[in-house]
Design a protein around this motif. Structure first.
Motif, PDB file in Angstrom:
ATOM      1  N   GLU A 199       0.801  -1.217   0.000  1.00  0.00           N
ATOM      2  CA  GLU A 199       0.000   0.000   0.000  1.00  0.00           C
ATOM      3  C   GLU A 199       0.833   1.266   0.000  1.00  0.00           C
ATOM      4  O   GLU A 199       1.910   1.312   0.586  1.00  0.00           O
ATOM      5  N   THR A 200       0.267   2.269  -0.666  1.00  0.00           N
ATOM      6  CA  THR A 200       0.711   3.646  -0.497  1.00  0.00           C
ATOM      7  C   THR A 200      -0.505   4.395   0.043  1.00  0.00           C
ATOM      8  O   THR A 200      -1.557   3.788   0.272  1.00  0.00           O
ATOM      9  N   SER A 201      -0.382   5.682   0.208  1.00  0.00           N
ATOM     10  CA  SER A 201      -1.524   6.437   0.725  1.00  0.00           C
ATOM     11  C   SER A 201      -2.692   6.469  -0.264  1.00  0.00           C
ATOM     12  O   SER A 201      -3.829   6.697   0.131  1.00  0.00           O
ATOM     13  N   LYS A 202      -2.420   6.205  -1.547  1.00  0.00           N
ATOM     14  CA  LYS A 202      -3.468   6.324  -2.553  1.00  0.00           C
ATOM     15  C   LYS A 202      -3.873   5.018  -3.233  1.00  0.00           C
ATOM     16  O   LYS A 202      -4.960   4.919  -3.797  1.00  0.00           O
ATOM     17  N   ILE A 203      -2.981   4.009  -3.223  1.00  0.00           N
ATOM     18  CA  ILE A 203      -3.242   2.785  -3.978  1.00  0.00           C
ATOM     19  C   ILE A 203      -2.913   1.559  -3.133  1.00  0.00           C
ATOM     20  O   ILE A 203      -1.934   1.558  -2.387  1.00  0.00           O
ATOM     21  N   ARG A 204      -3.739   0.516  -3.266  1.00  0.00           N
ATOM     22  CA  ARG A 204      -3.491  -0.782  -2.625  1.00  0.00           C
ATOM     23  C   ARG A 204      -3.383  -1.843  -3.729  1.00  0.00           C
ATOM     24  O   ARG A 204      -4.220  -1.898  -4.625  1.00  0.00           O
ATOM     25  N   VAL A 205      -2.344  -2.669  -3.628  1.00  0.00           N
ATOM     26  CA  VAL A 205      -2.131  -3.768  -4.562  1.00  0.00           C
ATOM     27  C   VAL A 205      -2.079  -5.052  -3.735  1.00  0.00           C
ATOM     28  O   VAL A 205      -1.427  -5.090  -2.697  1.00  0.00           O
ATOM     29  N   VAL A 206      -2.774  -6.078  -4.185  1.00  0.00           N
ATOM     30  CA  VAL A 206      -2.761  -7.367  -3.515  1.00  0.00           C
ATOM     31  C   VAL A 206      -2.062  -8.359  -4.438  1.00  0.00           C
ATOM     32  O   VAL A 206      -2.425  -8.470  -5.610  1.00  0.00           O
ATOM     33  N   ILE A 207      -1.051  -9.046  -3.888  1.00  0.00           N
ATOM     34  CA  ILE A 207      -0.273  -9.988  -4.690  1.00  0.00           C
ATOM     35  C   ILE A 207      -0.236 -11.358  -4.033  1.00  0.00           C
ATOM     36  O   ILE A 207      -0.516 -11.498  -2.841  1.00  0.00           O
ATOM     37  N   ALA A 208       0.126 -12.343  -4.830  1.00  0.00           N
ATOM     38  CA  ALA A 208       0.402 -13.690  -4.339  1.00  0.00           C
ATOM     39  C   ALA A 208       1.661 -14.168  -5.054  1.00  0.00           C
ATOM     40  O   ALA A 208       1.823 -13.925  -6.255  1.00  0.00           O
ATOM     41  N   PHE A 209       2.547 -14.814  -4.317  1.00  0.00           N
ATOM     42  CA  PHE A 209       3.743 -15.389  -4.922  1.00  0.00           C
ATOM     43  C   PHE A 209       3.398 -16.758  -5.488  1.00  0.00           C
ATOM     44  O   PHE A 209       2.722 -17.548  -4.836  1.00  0.00           O
ATOM     45  N   ARG A 210       3.875 -17.058  -6.689  1.00  0.00           N
ATOM     46  CA  ARG A 210       3.689 -18.379  -7.287  1.00  0.00           C
ATOM     47  C   ARG A 210       4.909 -19.256  -7.019  1.00  0.00           C
ATOM     48  O   ARG A 210       4.791 -20.450  -6.872  1.00  0.00           O
ATOM     49  N   ASP A 211       6.071 -18.634  -7.010  1.00  0.00           N
ATOM     50  CA  ASP A 211       7.313 -19.309  -6.641  1.00  0.00           C
ATOM     51  C   ASP A 211       8.315 -18.213  -6.290  1.00  0.00           C
ATOM     52  O   ASP A 211       7.930 -17.049  -6.170  1.00  0.00           O
ATOM     53  N   GLU A 212       9.577 -18.556  -6.153  1.00  0.00           N
ATOM     54  CA  GLU A 212      10.566 -17.581  -5.699  1.00  0.00           C
ATOM     55  C   GLU A 212      10.831 -16.459  -6.693  1.00  0.00           C
ATOM     56  O   GLU A 212      11.363 -15.420  -6.323  1.00  0.00           O
ATOM     57  N   SER A 213      10.457 -16.653  -7.956  1.00  0.00           N
ATOM     58  CA  SER A 213      10.733 -15.621  -8.947  1.00  0.00           C
ATOM     59  C   SER A 213       9.504 -15.159  -9.730  1.00  0.00           C
ATOM     60  O   SER A 213       9.625 -14.499 -10.751  1.00  0.00           O
ATOM     61  N   THR A 214       8.307 -15.484  -9.227  1.00  0.00           N
ATOM     62  CA  THR A 214       7.078 -15.108  -9.914  1.00  0.00           C
ATOM     63  C   THR A 214       6.029 -14.628  -8.915  1.00  0.00           C
ATOM     64  O   THR A 214       5.820 -15.253  -7.884  1.00  0.00           O
ATOM     65  N   LEU A 215       5.374 -13.523  -9.264  1.00  0.00           N
ATOM     66  CA  LEU A 215       4.227 -13.082  -8.467  1.00  0.00           C
ATOM     67  C   LEU A 215       3.089 -12.717  -9.391  1.00  0.00           C
ATOM     68  O   LEU A 215       3.294 -12.397 -10.558  1.00  0.00           O
ATOM     69  N   VAL A 216       1.890 -12.773  -8.838  1.00  0.00           N
ATOM     70  CA  VAL A 216       0.676 -12.401  -9.555  1.00  0.00           C
ATOM     71  C   VAL A 216       0.034 -11.242  -8.816  1.00  0.00           C
ATOM     72  O   VAL A 216      -0.130 -11.289  -7.593  1.00  0.00           O
ATOM     73  N   VAL A 217      -0.314 -10.205  -9.560  1.00  0.00           N
ATOM     74  CA  VAL A 217      -1.109  -9.123  -8.992  1.00  0.00           C
ATOM     75  C   VAL A 217      -2.549  -9.611  -9.019  1.00  0.00           C
ATOM     76  O   VAL A 217      -3.132  -9.813 -10.087  1.00  0.00           O
ATOM     77  N   VAL A 218      -3.094  -9.840  -7.832  1.00  0.00           N
ATOM     78  CA  VAL A 218      -4.454 -10.374  -7.702  1.00  0.00           C
ATOM     79  C   VAL A 218      -5.475  -9.280  -7.948  1.00  0.00           C
ATOM     80  O   VAL A 218      -6.476  -9.470  -8.637  1.00  0.00           O
ATOM     81  N   THR A 219      -5.221  -8.101  -7.371  1.00  0.00           N
ATOM     82  CA  THR A 219      -6.088  -6.951  -7.586  1.00  0.00           C
ATOM     83  C   THR A 219      -5.326  -5.685  -7.255  1.00  0.00           C
ATOM     84  O   THR A 219      -4.289  -5.729  -6.594  1.00  0.00           O
ATOM     85  N   ALA A 220      -5.833  -4.578  -7.723  1.00  0.00           N
ATOM     86  CA  ALA A 220      -5.261  -3.264  -7.437  1.00  0.00           C
ATOM     87  C   ALA A 220      -6.400  -2.270  -7.421  1.00  0.00           C
ATOM     88  O   ALA A 220      -7.342  -2.373  -8.215  1.00  0.00           O
ATOM     89  N   MET A 221      -6.319  -1.311  -6.513  1.00  0.00           N
ATOM     90  CA  MET A 221      -7.410  -0.349  -6.385  1.00  0.00           C
ATOM     91  C   MET A 221      -6.929   0.958  -5.784  1.00  0.00           C
ATOM     92  O   MET A 221      -5.930   0.986  -5.055  1.00  0.00           O
ATOM     93  N   ARG A 222      -7.632   2.008  -6.110  1.00  0.00           N
ATOM     94  CA  ARG A 222      -7.397   3.279  -5.436  1.00  0.00           C
ATOM     95  C   ARG A 222      -8.013   3.178  -4.046  1.00  0.00           C
ATOM     96  O   ARG A 222      -9.052   2.567  -3.863  1.00  0.00           O
ATOM     97  N   ARG A 223      -7.359   3.792  -3.081  1.00  0.00           N
ATOM     98  CA  ARG A 223      -7.877   3.804  -1.708  1.00  0.00           C
ATOM     99  C   ARG A 223      -8.709   5.059  -1.498  1.00  0.00           C
ATOM    100  O   ARG A 223      -8.490   6.075  -2.153  1.00  0.00           O
ATOM    101  N   ASN A 224      -9.678   4.975  -0.589  1.00  0.00           N
ATOM    102  CA  ASN A 224     -10.492   6.140  -0.202  1.00  0.00           C
ATOM    103  C   ASN A 224     -11.160   6.794  -1.390  1.00  0.00           C
ATOM    104  O   ASN A 224     -11.163   7.997  -1.524  1.00  0.00           O
ATOM    105  N   ARG A 225     -11.737   5.977  -2.249  1.00  0.00           N
ATOM    106  CA  ARG A 225     -12.419   6.541  -3.412  1.00  0.00           C
ATOM    107  C   ARG A 225     -13.893   6.363  -3.253  1.00  0.00           C
ATOM    108  O   ARG A 225     -14.413   5.420  -2.814  1.00  0.00           O
TER     109      ARG A 225
END
Length: 96
Positions: A70-96
């Motif tokens: 998170e930053t003050s304006k955006i939240r990103v949710v991720i999951a790791f698939r392995d040691e060198s791969t991640l998936v962005v599950v969702t991303a959204m503006r905060r307080n909108r």
């Protein structure tokens, strides 16, 4: 060791995120792409959050450990698939 059985602490997750951004692979789920479009977020916005945001302790959800970055304006949710791969599950503006 699998992230499924042993989640990373927030600080270790941050290190892995940085490693993946520099040397690994990351992709966006269909859900994330839709949410990003809805909130007018670009892939660069998401990458900036992953590079500079605060990583929260993980939560178990839908069969994997999810990490909120998170930053003050955006939240990103991720999951790791392995040691060198991640998936962005969702991303959204905060307080909108």
């Amino acid at each position: 060791m699998s992230d499924v059985t042993c989640p990373l602490r927030a600080g270790d997750a941050k290190k892995r995120i940085r490693f993946i951004l520099n040397e690994g692979w990351f992709r966006f789920s269909k859900h994330a792409e839709g949410e990003m479009e809805k909130d007018e977020l670009s892939p660069a916005d998401v990458e900036n959050v992953l590079r500079g945001g605060v990583v929260r302790e993980p939560e178990w959800e839908n069969g994997s450990w999810r990490y909120h970055v998170e930053t003050s304006k955006i939240r990103v949710v991720i999951a790791f698939r392995d040691e060198s791969t991640l998936v962005v599950v969702t991303a959204m503006r905060r307080n909108r």
